[in-house]
Design an enzyme around this catalytic site. Structure first.
Site, mmCIF file in Angstrom:
data_model
loop_
_atom_site.group_PDB
_atom_site.id
_atom_site.type_symbol
_atom_site.label_atom_id
_atom_site.label_comp_id
_atom_site.label_asym_id
_atom_site.label_seq_id
_atom_site.Cartn_x
_atom_site.Cartn_y
_atom_site.Cartn_z
ATOM 1 N N GLN A 84 50.255 48.253 42.850
ATOM 2 C CA GLN A 84 48.981 48.016 43.143
ATOM 3 C C GLN A 84 48.541 49.257 43.785
ATOM 4 O OE1 GLN A 84 46.348 46.384 42.282
ATOM 5 N NE2 GLN A 84 45.193 47.609 43.563
ATOM 6 N N PRO A 87 48.177 40.045 44.119
ATOM 7 C CA PRO A 87 47.182 39.752 45.154
ATOM 8 C C PRO A 87 45.598 39.959 44.572
ATOM 9 C CG PRO A 87 47.877 42.045 45.471
ATOM 10 C CD PRO A 87 48.573 41.357 44.440
ATOM 11 N N MET A 146 42.968 43.662 38.109
ATOM 12 C CA MET A 146 42.933 45.310 38.549
ATOM 13 C C MET A 146 42.703 46.225 37.218
ATOM 14 S SD MET A 146 42.794 47.574 41.126
ATOM 15 C CE MET A 146 42.781 49.148 40.205
ATOM 16 N N GLU A 147 41.625 47.064 37.368
ATOM 17 C CA GLU A 147 41.255 47.602 35.900
ATOM 18 C C GLU A 147 42.177 48.747 35.841
ATOM 19 O OE1 GLU A 147 39.748 47.621 39.102
ATOM 20 O OE2 GLU A 147 38.787 49.308 39.547
ATOM 21 N N HIS A 196 34.849 41.568 33.876
ATOM 22 C CA HIS A 196 34.685 42.353 35.199
ATOM 23 C C HIS A 196 35.740 43.767 34.990
ATOM 24 C CE1 HIS A 196 34.275 43.409 39.695
ATOM 25 N NE2 HIS A 196 35.356 43.896 39.406
ATOM 26 N N GLU A 197 36.903 43.343 34.804
ATOM 27 C CA GLU A 197 37.918 44.407 34.656
ATOM 28 C C GLU A 197 37.586 45.323 33.529
ATOM 29 O OE1 GLU A 197 39.307 44.583 37.464
ATOM 30 O OE2 GLU A 197 39.155 42.753 38.140
ATOM 31 N N HIS A 215 34.963 47.732 34.294
ATOM 32 C CA HIS A 215 35.480 48.947 34.766
ATOM 33 C C HIS A 215 35.909 50.123 33.974
ATOM 34 C CE1 HIS A 215 35.624 48.131 39.236
ATOM 35 N NE2 HIS A 215 36.136 47.003 39.105
ATOM 36 N N GLU A 228 32.129 49.091 42.203
ATOM 37 C CA GLU A 228 32.153 47.641 42.074
ATOM 38 C C GLU A 228 30.783 46.919 42.039
ATOM 39 O OE1 GLU A 228 34.783 46.029 41.733
ATOM 40 O OE2 GLU A 228 36.108 47.283 42.286
ATOM 41 N N ASP A 236 40.261 49.277 52.598
ATOM 42 C CA ASP A 236 40.047 48.082 51.961
ATOM 43 C C ASP A 236 39.065 47.123 52.656
ATOM 44 O OD1 ASP A 236 42.152 48.740 49.836
ATOM 45 O OD2 ASP A 236 43.964 47.386 50.748
ATOM 46 N N TYR A 294 30.145 44.719 46.182
ATOM 47 C CA TYR A 294 30.152 43.850 44.958
ATOM 48 C C TYR A 294 28.904 43.399 44.618
ATOM 49 C CZ TYR A 294 35.229 43.885 44.360
ATOM 50 O OH TYR A 294 36.478 44.574 44.331
HETATM 51 N N1 BES Z 1 39.313 46.893 41.412
HETATM 52 C C1 BES Z 1 39.261 45.622 42.099
HETATM 53 C C2 BES Z 1 40.400 45.110 42.935
HETATM 54 C C3 BES Z 1 40.471 46.140 44.172
HETATM 55 C C4 BES Z 1 39.624 46.516 44.954
HETATM 56 C C5 BES Z 1 41.924 46.212 44.838
HETATM 57 C C6 BES Z 1 39.808 47.352 46.055
HETATM 58 C C7 BES Z 1 42.149 47.068 45.791
HETATM 59 C C8 BES Z 1 41.003 47.722 46.474
HETATM 60 C C9 BES Z 1 39.005 44.519 41.064
HETATM 61 O O1 BES Z 1 38.429 45.203 39.800
HETATM 62 C C10 BES Z 1 38.518 43.361 41.419
HETATM 63 O O2 BES Z 1 37.162 43.532 41.892
HETATM 64 N N2 BES Z 1 38.913 42.342 41.297
HETATM 65 C C11 BES Z 1 38.049 41.014 41.831
HETATM 66 C C12 BES Z 1 37.784 40.333 40.606
HETATM 67 C C13 BES Z 1 36.201 40.578 40.280
HETATM 68 C C14 BES Z 1 35.587 39.373 39.510
HETATM 69 C C15 BES Z 1 35.396 40.199 41.819
HETATM 70 C C16 BES Z 1 39.257 40.283 42.544
HETATM 71 O O3 BES Z 1 40.657 40.440 42.144
HETATM 72 O O4 BES Z 1 38.790 38.994 43.204
HETATM 73 ZN ZN ZN Z 2 36.240 45.448 40.409
#
Ligand code: BES
Ligand code: ZN
Length: 648
Positions: free
Chosen positions: A170, A297, A301-302, A326-327, A330, A349, A408, A416
């Site tokens: 990741q 986790p 992840m895109e 969503h992915e 991205h 996001e 993070d 978002y």
């Molecule tokens: N890119 C994100 C995951 C992420 C963001 C990982 C920042 C590490 C740091 C991914 O696209 C994401 O937003 N996933 C969301 C799903 C979404 C539908 C809101 C999730 O995993 O909950």
């Molecule tokens: Zn995202």
């Protein structure tokens, strides 16, 4: 290393420190011009690299994945481009043990001096390498250590098949440097290739061109020809199988889950078509999804060409596919046009949540899309309240200031959902036709580039606001706390109906009694779970009082059996309400969930509720956590340790 070169390097490092790293980060002005390669010269508080002097354009990786000692032995061969005179190339590392560094083409290499600087929290260490003005290739020989925060090494017991080990990475936000020495800023784009060796009975996949079958000898070659930021380099190794879902899309997972995954994501091809019709051609050739083990986790992840997804998306009723939308989105917002720094994360996001909702509307209609958007909006309202209550006003700005913090921390509903509602509000004021044209142009004009919020603002004013001569409070949206008054409001009659039902239940009414037969009509059935969608039930739970009489909650479980519902979204809301209310019946189910899934969105609120509940509840949760912790990815472990004040 001779004395002279040591001093040279130290000087360069300290100069660099003074110039950018340790200085407080000011806001970047709007004049950072992207050059032809898409590289911009901006300050990034989360990288030591000197990409404005010398930058990686391509990485050739040689990776040997050893499951016996959970170590990757790697060589990262960087091709460099000189932008300014310098005798040092600075990379980011946070964990890897550097064995040697050479300069020159493979096979014609010469060792060079390097120095590893002081460790900075979250960010890691600068790896400064002595070069000269002709240096084109830098080869870093290394091995990963236990500190590789990107890597999740799974014993067979944590996989679906229980027979083979598994590894996945990741990278976002700044974890790629924990398993590959890189220039870790998202402002720099690279292409990459990789030669990866894994045990013969396993298959390797990357965010690149991928095999559809296992190789005979455990060797795999990968190419990513489109330039990407390094946080999108990704690897997964396991017992994997592929199912095609269309001309250029499909799904990978362990054989035990691949059929279920293919059923759940059957609309993948339609989603791609819908996305392309909105914002232009898909630029990455292939779009596949890999369903990972439960410890992953995130929901998704895109990683380009290969979205990483949680098995919690396999709800059995296709109710979680918006995460795939969503992915996929991205592939435009994030991967094609990338935030230049993590302070601009909303550009990734916010756009993606907006775009995801548009894809959902194309496929399943406006009523469904509005319900999904409202669910998110409710979460935003809760989070905004909390930030305001805790005096964290600045964290509610779209443009963040994460200097000195873990990037993070920016992964909140502000980036978002406030981001998406900013775009929805623009769409309302300028009209869908004009706004779509603007967005299509935005992706086209900035493809394979990175952007700061300021660059976006300039573009928005030039291309949308000025030509249409409509007033819009852009600065309030980008730089002020909370939600501007002109924020679009979304309504859902179906949610209003279920909220009404929740209010009746909270007031003590028996909502499970079968309605009386009306003259000339068929008798309506008693309330049952399948009369409403999981999203409606989620809203039902949210509408109930924060704490309820446990006996009333037991009645719901008796009639609707929420505690045994496989849909993790509903289950999480239900478990949280149960914990707050002191209703203990669902404990076995809660334990099962915490032991099995490592998706932060679900386990985090549950542990938070237990922490707030204190006493015996907290003791119980700590005992579960002690057991479950080893099943989680380091990203989740970090967050849970903090929430539970847990010291291993
Ligand atoms: N890119 C994100 C995951 C992420 C963001 C990982 C920042 C590490 C740091 C991914 O696209 C994401 O937003 N996933 C969301 C799903 C979404 C539908 C809101 C999730 O995993 O909950
Ligand atoms: Zn995202």
């Amino acid at each position: 290393m001779n004395k002279f070169s040591f001093i040279t390097v130290i000087t360069t490092i300290s100069l660099f420190f003074f110039a950018s790293c340790d200085s407080t980060k000011g806001s970047t002005d709007g004049d950072n011009q992207a050059d032809v390669t898409g590289n911009v010269s901006i300050e990034d508080a989360h990288s030591f690299s000197n990409t404005n002097q010398i930058r990686t354009t391509h990485i050739d990786l040689e990776l040997d994945v050893n499951f016996d000692n959970k170590t990757i032995y790697g060589v990262a061969r960087h091709t460099m481009e000189h932008l300014k005179d310098t005798d040092t190339a600075i990379f980011d590392i946070n964990g890897p043990e550097i064995q040697k560094v050479t300069l020159g083409k493979k096979g014609h290499e010469k060792e060079t001096d390097f120095i590893i600087g002081t460790k900075k929290e979250f960010i890691g260490q600068p790896l400064s390498i002595k070069i000269d003005k002709n240096t084109q290739y830098i080869n870093i020989y290394y091995k990963t250590t236990e500190d590789a925060g990107a890597l999740d090494w799974l014993d067979p017991s944590l996989t679906a098949g229980k027979k083979h080990p598994y590894l996945y990475t990741q990278g976002q936000a700044i974890l790629t440097r924990t398993w590959i020495p890189v220039q870790g800023t998202p402002a720099n784009r690279i292409t990459y290739s990789a030669d990866v060796t894994v045990p013969k009975d396993l298959m390797a996949l990357m965010s690149a061109s991928n095999p559809k079958k296992r190789s005979e000898d455990g060797k795999y070659h990968f190419e990513m020809r489109q330039p990407i930021p390094v946080y999108l380099i990704a690897l997964a190794v396991g017992n994997l199988e592929y199912r095609s879902l269309g001309k250029n899309c499909g799904v990978y997972s362990e054989p035990e889950m691949v059929g279920k995954a293919a059923w759940e994501f059957v609309d993948l091809n339609k989603m791609i078509t819908a996305a392309e019709s909105l914002y232009g051609p898909y630029k990455w050739d292939q779009y596949d999804v890999i369903v990972l083990p439960y410890s992953f986790p995130f929901g998704g992840m895109e990683n380009p060409r290969l979205t990483f997804a949680s098995p919690t998306l396999l709800a059995g009723d296709r109710s979680a596919v918006s995460v795939i939308a969503h992915e996929l989105a991205h592939s435009w917002s994030g991967n094609l046009v990338t935030n230049a720094t993590w302070d601009d994360f909303w550009l990734n996001e916010g756009f993606t949540v907006y775009f995801e909702n548009r894809i959902m509307e194309e496929l399943y209609g406006k009523e469904t899309a509005d319900m999904l958007a409202l669910i998110e909006f409710q979460e935003l309202e809760v989070e905004l309240d909390e930030f305001m209550k805790n005096g964290q006003e600045e964290d509610t700005h779209l443009k963040l200031s994460l200097n000195g913090r873990n990037p993070d921390d920016g992964m909140t509903d502000i980036a978002y959902v406030k981001g998406a509602f900013f775009l929805k509000t623009l769409e309302r004021d300028f009209g869908r036709r004009r706004f779509d044209k603007f967005l299509k142009g935005y992706f086209e004009d900035h493809q394979f580039q990175t952007l700061t919020t300021e660059q976006f603002k300039k573009y928005l004013i030039e291309k949308l606001i000025k030509p249409n001569n409509i007033k819009f409070n852009v600065d309030a949206w980008l730089y002020e706390p909370g939600l501007p008054k002109n924020c679009i409001s979304i309504t859902s009659p179906r949610f209003e109906k279920i909220q009404d039902l929740a209010d009746q239940f909270a007031a003590g009414k028996d909502i499970f009694k079968q309605p009386k037969k009306k003259k000339g009509k068929k008798r309506e059935p008693a309330l049952a779970r399948d009369q409403y969608t999981p999203q409606e039930w989620q809203v039902f739970i949210r509408q109930l009082p924060k704490k309820m009489d446990p006996a009333r909650l037991a009645l719901i479980d008796e009639k609707l059996d929420f505690k045994n519902w496989g849909n993790a979204e509903v289950a999480t809301e239900w478990f949280c309400l149960s914990i707050r209310s002191g209703y203990k019946d669902p404990r076995p189910q809660i334990k099962k969930m915490l032991m099995k899934t490592g998706r932060r969105k679900f386990i985090w609120p549950i542990y938070e509720e237990f922490y707030a509940a204190k006493g015996e509840d907290l003791q119980w949760a700590l005992a579960v956590y002690k057991e479950a912790r080893k099943n989680y990815h380091p990203v989740a472990v970090g967050s849970m340790d903090e929430t539970l004040h847990y010291k291993p």
